[in-house]
Design a protein around this motif. Structure first.
Motif, PDB file in Angstrom:
ATOM      1  N   GLY A 189     -24.810  -0.180   6.776  1.00 49.95           N
ATOM      2  CA  GLY A 189     -25.154   0.536   5.541  1.00 49.95           C
ATOM      3  C   GLY A 189     -24.254   0.841   4.428  1.00 49.95           C
ATOM      4  O   GLY A 189     -24.593   1.690   3.087  1.00 49.95           O
ATOM      5  N   LYS A 190     -22.928   1.444   5.402  1.00 50.42           N
ATOM      6  CA  LYS A 190     -22.150   1.937   4.518  1.00 50.42           C
ATOM      7  C   LYS A 190     -21.216   1.274   3.048  1.00 50.42           C
ATOM      8  O   LYS A 190     -21.209   0.223   2.989  1.00 50.42           O
ATOM      9  CB  LYS A 190     -20.491   2.054   5.360  1.00 50.42           C
ATOM     10  CG  LYS A 190     -19.279   3.052   5.530  1.00 50.42           C
ATOM     11  CD  LYS A 190     -18.538   3.559   6.300  1.00 50.42           C
ATOM     12  CE  LYS A 190     -17.463   3.398   5.738  1.00 50.42           C
ATOM     13  NZ  LYS A 190     -15.766   3.944   7.276  1.00 50.42           N
ATOM     14  N   ASP A 191     -21.583   2.447   2.393  1.00 49.32           N
ATOM     15  CA  ASP A 191     -20.648   2.006   0.904  1.00 49.32           C
ATOM     16  C   ASP A 191     -21.773   1.140   0.343  1.00 49.32           C
ATOM     17  O   ASP A 191     -20.637  -0.303  -1.066  1.00 49.32           O
ATOM     18  CB  ASP A 191     -19.306   2.207   0.716  1.00 49.32           C
ATOM     19  CG  ASP A 191     -18.098   2.658   1.593  1.00 49.32           C
ATOM     20  OD1 ASP A 191     -18.682   4.137   0.452  1.00 49.32           O
ATOM     21  OD2 ASP A 191     -17.343   2.873   2.055  1.00 49.32           O
ATOM     22  N   ALA A 192     -22.610   0.697   0.482  1.00 50.21           N
ATOM     23  CA  ALA A 192     -23.129  -0.160   0.123  1.00 50.21           C
ATOM     24  C   ALA A 192     -23.456  -0.982  -1.209  1.00 50.21           C
ATOM     25  O   ALA A 192     -23.013  -1.632  -2.116  1.00 50.21           O
ATOM     26  CB  ALA A 192     -24.532  -0.107   0.828  1.00 50.21           C
ATOM     27  N   PRO A 193     -23.476   0.517  -2.316  1.00 50.98           N
ATOM     28  CA  PRO A 193     -23.983  -0.308  -3.463  1.00 50.98           C
ATOM     29  C   PRO A 193     -22.218  -0.664  -4.148  1.00 50.98           C
ATOM     30  O   PRO A 193     -21.756  -1.293  -4.743  1.00 50.98           O
ATOM     31  CB  PRO A 193     -23.527   1.292  -4.171  1.00 50.98           C
ATOM     32  CG  PRO A 193     -24.320   1.990  -3.676  1.00 50.98           C
ATOM     33  CD  PRO A 193     -24.039   1.237  -2.194  1.00 50.98           C
ATOM     34  N   LYS A 194     -20.811   0.019  -3.794  1.00 58.90           N
ATOM     35  CA  LYS A 194     -19.586  -0.281  -4.018  1.00 58.90           C
ATOM     36  C   LYS A 194     -19.057  -1.519  -3.215  1.00 58.90           C
ATOM     37  O   LYS A 194     -18.697  -2.287  -4.504  1.00 58.90           O
ATOM     38  CB  LYS A 194     -18.838   0.663  -3.256  1.00 58.90           C
ATOM     39  CG  LYS A 194     -17.629   0.242  -3.903  1.00 58.90           C
ATOM     40  CD  LYS A 194     -16.562   1.862  -3.137  1.00 58.90           C
ATOM     41  CE  LYS A 194     -16.116   1.676  -1.703  1.00 58.90           C
ATOM     42  NZ  LYS A 194     -15.326   2.535  -1.441  1.00 58.90           N
ATOM     43  N   ILE A 195     -19.764  -2.531  -2.451  1.00 60.26           N
ATOM     44  CA  ILE A 195     -19.687  -3.398  -1.860  1.00 60.26           C
ATOM     45  C   ILE A 195     -20.286  -4.316  -2.803  1.00 60.26           C
ATOM     46  O   ILE A 195     -20.223  -5.345  -2.866  1.00 60.26           O
ATOM     47  CB  ILE A 195     -19.533  -3.746  -0.236  1.00 60.26           C
ATOM     48  CG1 ILE A 195     -19.003  -2.957   0.391  1.00 60.26           C
ATOM     49  CG2 ILE A 195     -20.006  -4.818   0.513  1.00 60.26           C
ATOM     50  CD1 ILE A 195     -19.184  -2.343   1.723  1.00 60.26           C
ATOM     51  N   ILE A 196     -21.151  -4.208  -2.667  1.00 55.71           N
ATOM     52  CA  ILE A 196     -22.100  -4.931  -4.044  1.00 55.71           C
ATOM     53  C   ILE A 196     -21.411  -5.538  -5.072  1.00 55.71           C
ATOM     54  O   ILE A 196     -22.136  -6.185  -5.451  1.00 55.71           O
ATOM     55  CB  ILE A 196     -24.184  -4.620  -4.186  1.00 55.71           C
ATOM     56  CG1 ILE A 196     -24.879  -4.666  -2.260  1.00 55.71           C
ATOM     57  CG2 ILE A 196     -25.167  -5.390  -4.848  1.00 55.71           C
ATOM     58  CD1 ILE A 196     -24.822  -5.854  -0.876  1.00 55.71           C
ATOM     59  N   ALA A 197     -21.332  -4.139  -6.027  1.00 52.40           N
ATOM     60  CA  ALA A 197     -20.985  -4.374  -7.410  1.00 52.40           C
ATOM     61  C   ALA A 197     -19.733  -5.272  -7.072  1.00 52.40           C
ATOM     62  O   ALA A 197     -19.248  -6.587  -8.330  1.00 52.40           O
ATOM     63  CB  ALA A 197     -20.517  -3.328  -7.658  1.00 52.40           C
ATOM     64  N   GLY A 198     -18.357  -4.803  -5.335  1.00 56.40           N
ATOM     65  CA  GLY A 198     -17.652  -6.058  -5.182  1.00 56.40           C
ATOM     66  C   GLY A 198     -17.955  -7.436  -5.667  1.00 56.40           C
ATOM     67  O   GLY A 198     -17.055  -7.997  -6.299  1.00 56.40           O
ATOM     68  N   ASP A 249      -9.261  -6.725  -4.770  1.00 60.21           N
ATOM     69  CA  ASP A 249     -10.170  -5.683  -4.964  1.00 60.21           C
ATOM     70  C   ASP A 249     -10.744  -5.152  -3.559  1.00 60.21           C
ATOM     71  O   ASP A 249     -11.174  -5.792  -2.976  1.00 60.21           O
ATOM     72  CB  ASP A 249     -11.613  -6.312  -5.046  1.00 60.21           C
ATOM     73  CG  ASP A 249     -12.460  -5.251  -5.730  1.00 60.21           C
ATOM     74  OD1 ASP A 249     -12.277  -3.754  -5.538  1.00 60.21           O
ATOM     75  OD2 ASP A 249     -13.982  -5.434  -6.072  1.00 60.21           O
ATOM     76  N   PRO A 250      -9.773  -3.741  -3.947  1.00 57.93           N
ATOM     77  CA  PRO A 250     -10.012  -2.570  -3.234  1.00 57.93           C
ATOM     78  C   PRO A 250     -11.497  -2.540  -1.966  1.00 57.93           C
ATOM     79  O   PRO A 250     -11.122  -2.158  -1.088  1.00 57.93           O
ATOM     80  CB  PRO A 250      -9.040  -1.483  -3.849  1.00 57.93           C
ATOM     81  CG  PRO A 250      -8.968  -1.733  -5.194  1.00 57.93           C
ATOM     82  CD  PRO A 250      -9.481  -3.203  -5.312  1.00 57.93           C
ATOM     83  N   ASP A 251     -12.042  -2.572  -3.234  1.00 62.15           N
ATOM     84  CA  ASP A 251     -13.717  -2.370  -2.543  1.00 62.15           C
ATOM     85  C   ASP A 251     -14.371  -3.083  -1.698  1.00 62.15           C
ATOM     86  O   ASP A 251     -15.220  -3.103  -0.736  1.00 62.15           O
ATOM     87  CB  ASP A 251     -14.725  -2.479  -3.597  1.00 62.15           C
ATOM     88  CG  ASP A 251     -14.457  -1.385  -4.649  1.00 62.15           C
ATOM     89  OD1 ASP A 251     -13.981   0.268  -4.048  1.00 62.15           O
ATOM     90  OD2 ASP A 251     -15.075  -1.264  -5.763  1.00 62.15           O
ATOM     91  N   LEU A 252     -13.255  -4.546  -1.626  1.00 61.62           N
ATOM     92  CA  LEU A 252     -13.769  -5.073  -0.350  1.00 61.62           C
ATOM     93  C   LEU A 252     -12.828  -5.757   0.770  1.00 61.62           C
ATOM     94  O   LEU A 252     -13.435  -6.665   1.802  1.00 61.62           O
ATOM     95  CB  LEU A 252     -13.741  -6.596  -1.193  1.00 61.62           C
ATOM     96  CG  LEU A 252     -14.927  -6.505  -2.188  1.00 61.62           C
ATOM     97  CD1 LEU A 252     -14.540  -7.876  -2.898  1.00 61.62           C
ATOM     98  CD2 LEU A 252     -16.425  -6.022  -2.139  1.00 61.62           C
ATOM     99  N   ALA A 253     -11.945  -4.497   0.811  1.00 57.90           N
ATOM    100  CA  ALA A 253     -10.689  -4.678   1.629  1.00 57.90           C
ATOM    101  C   ALA A 253     -11.324  -4.143   3.201  1.00 57.90           C
ATOM    102  O   ALA A 253     -12.528  -3.318   3.246  1.00 57.90           O
ATOM    103  CB  ALA A 253      -9.863  -3.574   1.485  1.00 57.90           C
ATOM    104  N   ASP A 254     -11.132  -5.057   4.137  1.00 55.69           N
ATOM    105  CA  ASP A 254     -11.640  -4.921   5.298  1.00 55.69           C
ATOM    106  C   ASP A 254     -13.667  -5.153   5.551  1.00 55.69           C
ATOM    107  O   ASP A 254     -14.226  -4.085   5.884  1.00 55.69           O
ATOM    108  CB  ASP A 254     -11.050  -3.054   6.165  1.00 55.69           C
ATOM    109  CG  ASP A 254      -9.847  -3.474   6.186  1.00 55.69           C
ATOM    110  OD1 ASP A 254      -9.524  -4.443   6.793  1.00 55.69           O
ATOM    111  OD2 ASP A 254      -9.175  -2.199   6.116  1.00 55.69           O
ATOM    112  N   LEU A 255     -13.804  -6.193   4.185  1.00 55.22           N
ATOM    113  CA  LEU A 255     -14.937  -6.235   4.453  1.00 55.22           C
ATOM    114  C   LEU A 255     -15.336  -6.726   5.813  1.00 55.22           C
ATOM    115  O   LEU A 255     -15.630  -7.492   6.575  1.00 55.22           O
ATOM    116  CB  LEU A 255     -14.554  -7.302   3.174  1.00 55.22           C
ATOM    117  CG  LEU A 255     -16.738  -7.567   3.090  1.00 55.22           C
ATOM    118  CD1 LEU A 255     -17.813  -6.561   2.009  1.00 55.22           C
ATOM    119  CD2 LEU A 255     -16.608  -8.705   2.008  1.00 55.22           C
TER     120      LEU A 255
END
Length: 148
Positions: free
Chosen positions: A79-88, A48-54
């Motif tokens: 806290g950067k890009d939190a909603p996108k990371i949680i969804a990923g 998932d590109p949203d989880l790249a370099d997580l």
């Protein structure tokens, strides 16, 4: 050390529970899962590109009484890009569960869900309240003084 309490009244399972309402076993499994999830998320090779370099911190894992469900509270770096990371992370639960199963010895592997941890925001809010001049004045009063 946490004090145990007996469930009183109603249908009691007869098990000792800690003040948070969770058993010692739930807390122990939750902490073990927290360590395992930290490893999986740090070493995970997500498509998932949203989880790249997580880069996330797993602050707590709450496990259901039957140990079949686990909610992981996470905080992305700054806290950067939190909603996108949680969804990923919620989309990648199958992969995460498969990786976690390799490291834990449970009869049934729990189903994971991920939520954003708001405890840091709450701690900052309380700190801000405690630093207000009105509160500082109350804290500096001598307890032996009485208002009349």
């Amino acid at each position: 050390m946490a004090q145990r309490k007996r469930s009183g009244g109603g249908k009691s399972s007869g098990r000792d529970e800690l003040p948070g309402g969770r058993s010692q076993r739930q807390l122990r499994v939750g902490e073990e899962l927290r360590h395992i999830l930290s490893d999986v998320l740090r070493n995970g090779h997500f498509r998932d590109p949203d989880l790249a370099d997580l880069v996330v911190t797993v602050t707590e894992v709450r496990v259901s009484p039957d140990l079949k469900a686990a909610t992981a509270f996470v905080m992305p770096l700054a806290g950067k890009d939190a909603p996108k990371i949680i969804a990923g992370l919620n989309r990648a639960t199958s992969y995460i569960r498969m990786e976690a199963v390799k490291q834990i010895d449970l009869r049934v592997a729990p189903q994971f869900s991920f939520k954003l941890d708001h405890s840091f925001d709450e701690a900052a809010r309380v700190t801000k309240l405690l630093l207000q001049p009105v509160v500082q004045a109350d804290l500096s009063k001598d307890p032996s003084e009485t208002d009349e």
